[in-house]
Write an enzyme that holds these catalytic residues in place. Structure first.
Site, PDB file in Angstrom:
ATOM      1  N   SER A  30       0.797  -1.310   0.110  1.00  0.00           N
ATOM      2  CA  SER A  30       0.037   0.051   0.081  1.00  0.00           C
ATOM      3  C   SER A  30       0.803   1.185  -0.050  1.00  0.00           C
ATOM      4  O   SER A  30       2.044   1.101   0.524  1.00  0.00           O
ATOM      5  CB  SER A  30      -0.800   0.064   1.201  1.00  0.00           C
ATOM      6  OG  SER A  30      -1.565   1.174   1.475  1.00  0.00           O
ATOM      7  N   TYR A  85      -2.706  -0.286  10.399  1.00  0.00           N
ATOM      8  CA  TYR A  85      -2.843  -0.850   9.008  1.00  0.00           C
ATOM      9  C   TYR A  85      -1.437  -0.471   8.441  1.00  0.00           C
ATOM     10  O   TYR A  85      -0.840  -1.286   7.681  1.00  0.00           O
ATOM     11  CB  TYR A  85      -4.105  -0.234   8.054  1.00  0.00           C
ATOM     12  CG  TYR A  85      -4.262  -0.236   6.881  1.00  0.00           C
ATOM     13  CD1 TYR A  85      -4.641  -1.438   6.559  1.00  0.00           C
ATOM     14  CD2 TYR A  85      -3.716   0.531   5.960  1.00  0.00           C
ATOM     15  CE1 TYR A  85      -4.751  -2.018   4.928  1.00  0.00           C
ATOM     16  CE2 TYR A  85      -3.767   0.289   4.529  1.00  0.00           C
ATOM     17  CZ  TYR A  85      -4.237  -0.937   4.116  1.00  0.00           C
ATOM     18  OH  TYR A  85      -4.340  -1.184   2.830  1.00  0.00           O
TER      19      TYR A  85
END
Length: 682
Positions: free
Chosen positions: A559, A572
């Site tokens: 990501s 996250y």
């Protein structure tokens, strides 16, 4: 009233639907009839016959070759003899009616020169058993009397068509013939009569073998070769398959298929299996797919695994030497170059059969053909002795220029052909898009997801256009946080296709919470799925890749948050940063095995995303103060390119990394974020 084409297709489907009658893509059928020539307005006699490479069970009108019967039969006047019969194949083009339909097969003259309105040529196991028996000619007389005539072995072609036509003319009472070493041909004045004659020949052979055959044609069961219990058998198969796939990919990478049906296990448990296997297959349709003989393990079923693996390496080296010697014994100066010397069939007593090919369907069909060969050997040995055609004749067909020309006509393989991919989180979003893209580029794909129903739906959609869905995609259930489930998913992938050599670590989730709101459970859950999960998947699949010894790819869907610091995202972002560094660590460690490890850093993929649909989207929308249905647009507007990132864009990046053009790239992260300056890699 039905047309000759409609009658032909109905008969083809009837015969092709039952594997007792003929094998997949084997045999052919034809019909003759009259039509009006649109140029002259006169009536012209035509023949419609299954084209080269088609399958009777699924035949359509587009798969038929259409030829003028007068011109086809006139070819007898220019036939230069058996030594030059291959030249006649090019002459079929001059017999075509209209556009001619599909390419005519080598058996076209068998149908055209025969004075019968309808003709079938089939490869039934029972019929080939008679055709390959040492006393096949006598058996034919004994079983059928004068209604079926024996035709000595002759390679398919123009001369065989002449031979069968002459035999029919000399035997008006006959309804068909047994082709020595090959199969059967039957005929009739109507399509129904032709089908009845074909089925009568086949069923009569089956009945005769059942009533007169020896009860144990392969000899008694040997204690050393008895099948392992099912669980132990599957575990041993999964342990051996990657090793075998690597060995059988020495020349060209292959996909595999595993078979442990009762026919295979019984054959391999018998004392005569090695002796019979060494004689090789006989029917041309068989050995063109199975090679002249299989590789057979000669250790007991329960031998130590390390001994088995070592012995397989020795047997493989010997097989390649033997195959080269076979080629050199029979090759002439104008023979095609030797193709791969690796076996297409590997037999492991107590475990089963491993077959290999350029794709899953080819590997599966090769295995099916060897089961046909086992049935043929059983029937021949039950009545007499199995006596396949001579090795020199097998070579003439395997390295036939006409077969070589057929191979040259095949389309170029897709970039990911022969690659076996495992995609985690494949039931939705990025994972589903990636699975679709990889199969579109030629890969076989294992769709892994915690939600098995979602994975099955994606696999079914992917496989909908394939002859058999499981030839291109299978679904497995896997919670990547569970070590045992990951190991089982990889085992299922190996049993489905032979190994794994392209892995996409995509499974993920996210909880959008501030530092003070993030619980230990929040932290652990996200790290378990992404950091721990990708570690477990990479470890299990890297083990398979190393055993295969044919390189591989591992791709992490990380990501932009691995490098971009945003609010309410500590668990996250930290988990994604952990994944990002796994890429670097594994690239450094696995490079010596030819395994490349790379990553992709997407921006938020909203549309089609399982993560965003599960609440992450609503949380992120609240953080940024925008409506949830506008979140994708919001993300796009903060990028340099002002474009929304979609699952297909991530899938395209996976392909870019694995499709071959970046073969020397490893340890790289590719941003797919439409340009987020804060996430630029430094």
């Amino acid at each position: 009233m039905t047309t000759p084409v409609e009658q032909l297709l109905e008969r083809a489907h009837l015969l092709g639907a039952d594997p007792r009658n003929t094998n997949f893509a084997g045999g052919n059928a034809s019909a003759k009839g009259a039509t009006v020539d649109p140029v002259t307005g006169s009536t012209v006699e035509l023949m419609w016959v299954k084209g080269s490479g088609g399958d009777l069970g699924t035949l359509t009108e587009a798969g038929l070759a259409v030829l003028r019967l007068d011109r086809l039969r006139a070819l007898t006047g220019v036939y230069p003899g058996a030594e030059r019969e291959d030249e006649m194949v090019a002459m079929f083009d001059h017999c075509a009616f209209g556009k001619g339909g599909a390419a005519p097969s080598i058996d076209t003259t068998m149908h055209g020169l025969l004075d019968a309105a309808h003709v079938d040529h089939l490869h039934p196991d029972a019929g080939i058993a008679i055709a390959t028996a040492a006393d096949g000619e006598e058996l034919t007389r004994r079983i059928y009397g004068d209604r079926v005539v024996w035709v000595p072995w002759r390679r398919p072609g123009f001369q065989l068509g002449l031979d069968i036509a002459a035999i029919k003319d000399a035997n008006p009472q006959a309804v068909g013939c047994i082709l020595g070493g090959h199969g059967i041909t039957a005929w009739g004045d109507t399509s129904a009569e032709c089908a009845d004659n074909s089925l009568w020949i086949i069923r009569t052979a089956e009945t005769y073998i059942a009533e007169h055959g020896r009860p144990e044609p392969f000899g008694p069961v040997s204690p050393d070769w008895e099948p392992l219990p099912e669980q132990a058998r599957r575990e041993r198969a999964a342990a051996l398959f990657p090793v075998l796939r690597g060995l059988c990919s020495t020349d060209v990478r292959q996909v595999g298929h595993y078979t442990d049906t009762s026919e295979v296990l019984d054959f391999l448990s018998r004392e005569k299996h090695a002796e019979l296997a060494a004689r090789g297959t006989s029917c041309p349709d068989h050995f063109l797919r199975t090679k002249v003989a299989p590789m057979v393990l000669d250790l007991p079923a329960d031998a130590p695994l390390e001994d088995v693996i070592s012995r397989l390496g020795e047997l493989h080296a010997a097989y390649r030497e033997d195959y080269r010697a076979y080629y050199e014994r029979h090759a002439t100066p104008d023979s095609p170059a030797m193709r791969g010397a690796d076996p297409a069939i590997v037999l492991v007593p107590g475990v089963g059969m491993f077959s290999f090919g350029k794709d899953k369907q080819t590997a599966r069909v090769a295995g099916e053909f060897y089961v046909n060969a086992i049935n043929v050997m059983r029937g021949a040995e039950a009545l007499s002795a199995y006596a396949p055609i001579e090795e020199s004749e097998k070579f003439r067909i395997e390295y036939w220029e006409l077969e070589e020309a057929k191979l040259r006509r095949m389309p170029a393989p897709k970039p990911l052909a022969t690659r076996i991919a495992l995609v985690t989180g494949g039931g939705s979003g990025i994972g589903a898009a990636t699975a679709r893209r990889l199969t579109a580029e030629g890969a076989c794909v294992v769709v892994a997801d915690r939600d098995l129903a979602a994975a099955e739906k994606v696999a079914a959609e992917i496989g909908a256009r394939a002859f058999r869905s499981a030839d291109v995609a299978v679904a497995v259930q896997a919670d990547v946080t569970e070590e045992a489930q990951v190991a089982e998913a990889v085992r299922q992938a190996v049993l489905a296709f032979g190994g794994v050599d392209l892995v996409v670590n995509n499974a993920g989730l996210s909880l959008s919470r501030s530092l003070l709101e993030t619980t230990v459970d929040d932290w652990d859950r996200q790290h378990d799925v992404m950091a721990r999960g990708s570690f477990l998947v990479s470890r299990e699949t890297a083990r398979i890749m190393i055993e295969q010894g044919i390189s591989g790819d591992i791709v992490y869907i990380a990501s932009k948050n691995a490098v971009f610091a945003g609010p309410n995202n500590v668990a996250y972002g930290a988990a994604k940063a952990g994944q990002a560094h796994q890429v670097r660590l594994l690239a450094a460690e696995l490079g010596e095995h030819g395994i490349r490890v790379n990553g992709i850093n997407p921006d938020g993929v909203v549309r089609g995303s399982g993560i965003f649909a599960s609440g992450w989207g609503a949380n992120r929308a609240a953080v940024y103060g925008v409506p949830e249905d506008k979140l994708g647009e919001f993300y796009a507007q903060r990028t340099l390119l002002k474009r929304e990132v979609l699952p297909a864009h991530i899938a395209a990046a996976v392909f870019a990394l694995t499709g071959g053009d970046l073969s020397l790239t490893t340890g790289l992260h590719i941003p797919v974020d439409a340009g987020v300056a804060a996430a630029f890699l430094r």
